[in-house]
Design a protein around this motif. Structure first.
Motif, PDB file in Angstrom:
ATOM      1  N   CYS A 194      56.758  31.087   2.425  1.00 22.81           N
ATOM      2  CA  CYS A 194      55.613  30.567   3.179  1.00 22.81           C
ATOM      3  C   CYS A 194      55.192  31.465   4.332  1.00 22.81           C
ATOM      4  O   CYS A 194      54.303  31.090   5.104  1.00 22.81           O
ATOM      5  N   ASP A 195      55.833  32.614   4.473  1.00 17.34           N
ATOM      6  CA  ASP A 195      55.512  33.534   5.557  1.00 17.34           C
ATOM      7  C   ASP A 195      55.555  32.825   6.908  1.00 17.34           C
ATOM      8  O   ASP A 195      54.672  32.968   7.749  1.00 17.34           O
ATOM      9  N   ALA A 196      56.606  32.037   7.088  1.00 18.94           N
ATOM     10  CA  ALA A 196      56.778  31.270   8.320  1.00 18.94           C
ATOM     11  C   ALA A 196      57.805  31.948   9.214  1.00 18.94           C
ATOM     12  O   ALA A 196      58.711  32.643   8.744  1.00 18.94           O
ATOM     13  N   GLU A 197      57.623  31.748  10.510  1.00 19.55           N
ATOM     14  CA  GLU A 197      58.603  32.250  11.479  1.00 19.55           C
ATOM     15  C   GLU A 197      59.660  31.167  11.688  1.00 19.55           C
ATOM     16  O   GLU A 197      59.377  30.116  12.269  1.00 19.55           O
ATOM     17  N   VAL A 198      60.870  31.433  11.202  1.00 21.09           N
ATOM     18  CA  VAL A 198      61.932  30.421  11.193  1.00 21.09           C
ATOM     19  C   VAL A 198      63.105  30.919  12.026  1.00 21.09           C
ATOM     20  O   VAL A 198      63.504  32.083  11.928  1.00 21.09           O
ATOM     21  N   ALA A 199      63.625  30.028  12.848  1.00 19.51           N
ATOM     22  CA  ALA A 199      64.841  30.309  13.621  1.00 19.51           C
ATOM     23  C   ALA A 199      65.754  29.092  13.518  1.00 19.51           C
ATOM     24  O   ALA A 199      65.320  27.962  13.742  1.00 19.51           O
TER      25      ALA A 199
END
Length: 212
Positions: free
Chosen positions: A39-44
């Motif tokens: 999903c081209d998400a920024e995940v942390a």
């Protein structure tokens, strides 16, 4: 073999709890990675084990993502903190605008000659002056429109006069040309008729009148 449904409560057995933590932790890290890629998400993701051991995953930079989260929370909280003051300000502004609208409506009715029963002389004099100024402005605008229309008509008249003069000149030239052509045709016909006439003019004496 059918898996049984796991009850959502703390696992009392230490060994089972540790095994479950290890399996679920790896699955959660895998899901976070898949979410960031698909999903081209920024995940942390940050996990602390019961033994206070840290496990983390970040699709880009953990520190940058945390800073971005703090900025977002700050932006979301700032309007809420000043919300009562903003509401009061807008209420006061709305009340002031409502009063202005009411005054304008009253003034409008008076200018139209309505609701003048309770109006005093002091209130009527400014209204009269305002109407006189309005009439002067309207008359000035009317004269301006008239002058503009007159200038447009004069310009159109000059244009039509010029076109008429050009047409007359063209007509005179055409008429002169046609007249010259008719004269030339007449001269040609006259010359042709003259050349067709036979004459009996002889130079010298006729043979029948000479005597031997």
């Amino acid at each position: 073999m059918v898996r049984g449904k796991t009850q959502m409560r703390r696992i009392e057995n230490t060994t089972s709890r540790q095994v479950t933590f290890s399996k679920r932790r790896n699955g959660l890290l895998k899901k976070a990675f898949e979410l960031s890629v698909l999903c081209d998400a920024e995940v942390a993701l940050i996990i602390f084990s019961p033994n206070n051991k840290l496990y983390e995953f970040a699709s880009s930079s953990m520190s940058r993502t945390i800073e971005r989260y703090r900025d977002y929370v700050k932006e979301m909280q700032t309007p809420n903190s000043s919300c009562p003051e903003d509401v009061q300000h807008y209420q006061e502004l709305a009340e002031g605008m409502a009063k202005q609208i009411e005054l304008l409506e009253v003034s409008k009715r008076k200018i139209l000659g309505q609701a003048l029963e309770s109006t005093t002389i002091e209130e009527l004099l400014p209204i009269e002056e305002q109407l006189e100024r309005s009439v002067c402005i309207i008359r000035a605008r009317k004269m301006e429109v008239y002058d503009k229309q007159i200038q447009q008509l004069l310009s159109k008249e000059r244009m039509l006069t010029t076109e008429n003069a050009e047409l007359n000149e063209k007509y005179q030239l055409q008429a002169t040309k046609e007249a010259e052509e008719r004269i030339d045709d007449f001269i040609v016909m006259e010359n042709k008729d003259t050349s067709d006439v036979e004459t009996d003019l002889f130079i010298g004496m006729q043979k029948s009148n000479i005597k031997n």
